[in-house]
Design a protein around this motif. Structure first.
Motif, PDB file in Angstrom:
ATOM      1  N   TRP A   1      -4.807  27.536 -46.924  1.00 13.81           N
ATOM      2  CA  TRP A   1      -4.592  26.645 -46.270  1.00 13.81           C
ATOM      3  C   TRP A   1      -3.984  27.443 -44.946  1.00 13.81           C
ATOM      4  O   TRP A   1      -2.929  27.907 -44.767  1.00 13.81           O
ATOM      5  N   LEU A   2      -5.637  28.018 -43.943  1.00 18.45           N
ATOM      6  CA  LEU A   2      -4.624  27.439 -42.663  1.00 18.45           C
ATOM      7  C   LEU A   2      -4.614  26.743 -41.811  1.00 18.45           C
ATOM      8  O   LEU A   2      -5.773  25.866 -41.855  1.00 18.45           O
ATOM      9  N   THR A   3      -3.382  26.195 -40.454  1.00 22.68           N
ATOM     10  CA  THR A   3      -3.840  25.305 -39.780  1.00 22.68           C
ATOM     11  C   THR A   3      -3.980  25.743 -38.702  1.00 22.68           C
ATOM     12  O   THR A   3      -4.552  26.380 -38.197  1.00 22.68           O
ATOM     13  N   ALA A   4      -4.565  24.409 -38.499  1.00 23.32           N
ATOM     14  CA  ALA A   4      -5.360  24.646 -36.560  1.00 23.32           C
ATOM     15  C   ALA A   4      -3.044  25.298 -35.894  1.00 23.32           C
ATOM     16  O   ALA A   4      -3.929  26.972 -34.951  1.00 23.32           O
ATOM     17  N   ARG A   5      -2.792  24.773 -36.071  1.00 20.21           N
ATOM     18  CA  ARG A   5      -1.514  25.107 -35.316  1.00 20.21           C
ATOM     19  C   ARG A   5      -1.007  27.157 -35.714  1.00 20.21           C
ATOM     20  O   ARG A   5      -0.526  28.039 -35.203  1.00 20.21           O
ATOM     21  N   SER A   6      -1.259  27.300 -37.160  1.00 21.65           N
ATOM     22  CA  SER A   6      -1.070  28.981 -37.542  1.00 21.65           C
ATOM     23  C   SER A   6      -2.140  30.236 -36.390  1.00 21.65           C
ATOM     24  O   SER A   6      -2.171  31.079 -36.547  1.00 21.65           O
TER      25      SER A   6
ATOM     26  N   ILE B   1     -10.959  20.747 -36.846  1.00 21.12           N
ATOM     27  CA  ILE B   1     -10.427  21.887 -35.445  1.00 21.12           C
ATOM     28  C   ILE B   1     -10.121  23.131 -36.077  1.00 21.12           C
ATOM     29  O   ILE B   1     -10.856  23.982 -35.608  1.00 21.12           O
ATOM     30  N   ALA B   2      -9.390  23.140 -37.529  1.00 22.26           N
ATOM     31  CA  ALA B   2      -9.182  24.510 -37.446  1.00 22.26           C
ATOM     32  C   ALA B   2     -10.148  25.686 -38.153  1.00 22.26           C
ATOM     33  O   ALA B   2     -10.183  27.093 -37.652  1.00 22.26           O
TER      34      ALA B   2
ATOM     35  N   ILE C   1     -14.025  31.641 -46.707  1.00 26.45           N
ATOM     36  CA  ILE C   1     -13.787  31.012 -45.595  1.00 26.45           C
ATOM     37  C   ILE C   1     -14.519  29.056 -46.519  1.00 26.45           C
ATOM     38  O   ILE C   1     -15.670  29.456 -46.354  1.00 26.45           O
ATOM     39  N   CYS C   2     -14.195  27.996 -46.274  1.00 23.68           N
ATOM     40  CA  CYS C   2     -14.417  26.811 -46.810  1.00 23.68           C
ATOM     41  C   CYS C   2     -14.129  25.787 -46.499  1.00 23.68           C
ATOM     42  O   CYS C   2     -13.107  25.721 -45.101  1.00 23.68           O
ATOM     43  N   VAL C   3     -15.003  25.049 -45.312  1.00 19.02           N
ATOM     44  CA  VAL C   3     -14.800  24.648 -44.606  1.00 19.02           C
ATOM     45  C   VAL C   3     -14.639  22.615 -45.008  1.00 19.02           C
ATOM     46  O   VAL C   3     -14.550  22.154 -44.801  1.00 19.02           O
ATOM     47  N   TYR C   4     -14.480  22.721 -46.428  1.00 13.48           N
ATOM     48  CA  TYR C   4     -14.479  21.781 -47.160  1.00 13.48           C
ATOM     49  C   TYR C   4     -14.968  20.239 -46.866  1.00 13.48           C
ATOM     50  O   TYR C   4     -14.521  19.647 -46.024  1.00 13.48           O
ATOM     51  N   GLY C   5     -16.082  20.431 -46.323  1.00 17.86           N
ATOM     52  CA  GLY C   5     -16.975  19.687 -45.603  1.00 17.86           C
ATOM     53  C   GLY C   5     -17.058  19.687 -44.244  1.00 17.86           C
ATOM     54  O   GLY C   5     -17.408  20.911 -43.423  1.00 17.86           O
TER      55      GLY C   5
ATOM     56  N   VAL D   1      -1.065  20.739 -37.316  1.00 17.24           N
ATOM     57  CA  VAL D   1      -0.944  20.829 -38.848  1.00 17.24           C
ATOM     58  C   VAL D   1      -1.573  20.516 -40.014  1.00 17.24           C
ATOM     59  O   VAL D   1      -1.813  20.318 -40.613  1.00 17.24           O
ATOM     60  N   SER D   2      -2.817  18.938 -39.594  1.00 16.25           N
ATOM     61  CA  SER D   2      -3.455  18.221 -40.464  1.00 16.25           C
ATOM     62  C   SER D   2      -4.964  19.320 -40.737  1.00 16.25           C
ATOM     63  O   SER D   2      -5.408  18.860 -41.454  1.00 16.25           O
ATOM     64  N   ALA D   3      -5.131  19.810 -39.266  1.00 21.01           N
ATOM     65  CA  ALA D   3      -6.218  20.188 -39.961  1.00 21.01           C
ATOM     66  C   ALA D   3      -6.373  21.771 -40.380  1.00 21.01           C
ATOM     67  O   ALA D   3      -5.404  22.269 -39.559  1.00 21.01           O
ATOM     68  N   THR D   4      -7.209  21.644 -41.432  1.00 22.56           N
ATOM     69  CA  THR D   4      -6.933  22.955 -42.131  1.00 22.56           C
ATOM     70  C   THR D   4      -8.290  23.445 -42.427  1.00 22.56           C
ATOM     71  O   THR D   4      -9.151  22.856 -42.172  1.00 22.56           O
TER      72      THR D   4
END
Length: 382
Positions: free
Chosen positions: A261-266, A312-313, A304-308, A229-232
């Motif tokens: 924002w997409l999470t790894a869970r999604s 994991i997402a 897509i933006c990796v933000y740094g 959830v925290s990995a986006t």
């Protein structure tokens, strides 16, 4: 036994010599040529010379065990007998050290046997023993580490459990299996090694088990989710298809050109690139996405933006697109950190640098060029 030897031994110089002799004998150094390294003043050397003789005293030679034994023999005594009378039995330190080493080996044998008894494959346990995983940094922790791993292993595979929840249920601490926690790191290495019976492959997998992507995949392979959830990752107008939640989320957002924002869970369930998706642009900074959404809205090409450093997402999304044959155009800031990120991203199949000829260290300084390339033309497609 010699009264003369006892009187001699009571003097300060001989006392130093005999203390050094005891130390040597107890450590297994018994040869006649072994030197007793003792500092004696003039008076003390004179005292020692009372039994070693004037020739030795005048020679300034050191005292050796052989010379000392010979002198005591002349007094009807032995070095060992004299030392026992003065300080009790000689201690066999070599034997004690060997016993301690054997006890330590037995201790570790038992600890690694606990892993095998818990069902961890023998080749993985053998690798752990070779790499000294249980005793690393502190051999005293080998037992507790083995017991913790033996507690964990029977609960794998799990039934879709978050890693913190599993850790808390087994150890009363939700962080006990974290990537920076002792048992978490050991467990990941063992999981990686257990996945293959080839020793070389197992060793290589264990060596990379603590990278973010390998960590997630290892735990996922045994039904444990982590950092989902925290990995986006931030996307704009990215069409996806399939049963994964990300497909529905991106479809809804793209209808209005809204970044999401997409999470790894999604991205956990099955997904694939949407119809007609052949090229995706990838940036480092959210300002590129924000500006594209503001100026181009739903008309902006997929971004897509990796933000740094990619999360994991981000890796899940990018690797899935690359595996499906989507062309990935990559750009990052051109500072040290940005170039490191770009180097990692360009390892993906089909990835090339996006607008490499555009001037500017930071993406913000190249924003006009990036926006122009995100603007669809009659020939441009996704």
């Amino acid at each position: 036994m010699s009264a003369a030897a006892d009187r001699w031994a009571a003097l300060s110089g001989p006392a130093k010599i005999l203390t050094a002799a005891r130390e040597l004998l107890e450590n297994g150094k018994t040869g006649p040529g072994v030197t007793l390294r003792v500092t004696l003043n003039v008076a003390e050397r004179d005292q020692v010379g009372r039994i070693l003789g004037m020739a030795w005293e005048a020679s300034r030679a050191p005292v050796t065990l052989g010379r000392l034994r010979k002198a005591l023999h002349g007094l009807d005594d032995t070095l060992e007998d004299l030392l026992v009378r003065l300080g009790g039995p000689l201690d066999d330190r070599l034997a004690k050290r060997e016993l301690a080493r054997q006890a330590a080996r037995d201790h570790l044998d038992n600890a690694y046997a606990v892993l095998t008894s818990a069902g961890i494959p023998e080749h993985a346990v053998a690798l752990a023993r070779t790499r000294r995983w249980l005793e690393h940094t502190n051999p005293d922790l080998a037992d507790s580490r083995a017991q913790a791993l033996a507690t964990l292993w029977p609960h794998l595979p799990a039934a879709d459990r978050p890693l913190p929840e599993l850790a808390n249920s087994l150890f009363g601490n939700p962080h006990h299996l974290d990537r920076d926690a002792d048992i978490g790191r050991l467990a990941a290495r063992l999981l990686a090694a257990a996945h293959t019976t080839d020793l070389g492959t197992a060793a290589a997998a264990a060596g990379t088990a603590l990278s973010a992507d390998a960590w997630r995949q290892l735990w996922a392979s045994v039904g444990v989710s982590c950092d989902e959830v925290s990995a986006t990752v931030l996307v704009l107008n990215l069409p996806l298809a399939g049963s994964a939640a990300a497909a529905a989320i991106t479809a809804a957002a793209a209808a209005t050109g809204e970044p999401v924002w997409l999470t790894a869970r999604s991205l956990r369930r099955a997904w694939e690139p949407g119809p007609g998706l052949h090229t995706v642009r990838v940036c480092e900074n959210p300002v590129v996405v924000e500006t594209a959404a503001a100026r181009l809205g739903p008309h902006a090409l997929p971004l897509i933006c990796v933000y740094g450093r990619p999360s994991i997402a981000a890796w899940l999304l990018l690797e899935g697109l690359a595996a499906a044959g989507v062309r990935l155009l990559m750009t990052c800031d051109r500072d040290t950190a940005g170039q490191q990120f770009l180097t990692e991203l360009l390892r993906l199949p089909g990835a090339v640098e996006w607008l490499a000829a555009a001037d500017g260290v930071y993406e913000e300084s190249r924003l006009p060029d990036l926006l122009a390339d995100l603007t669809p033309t009659p020939q441009a497609g996704t």
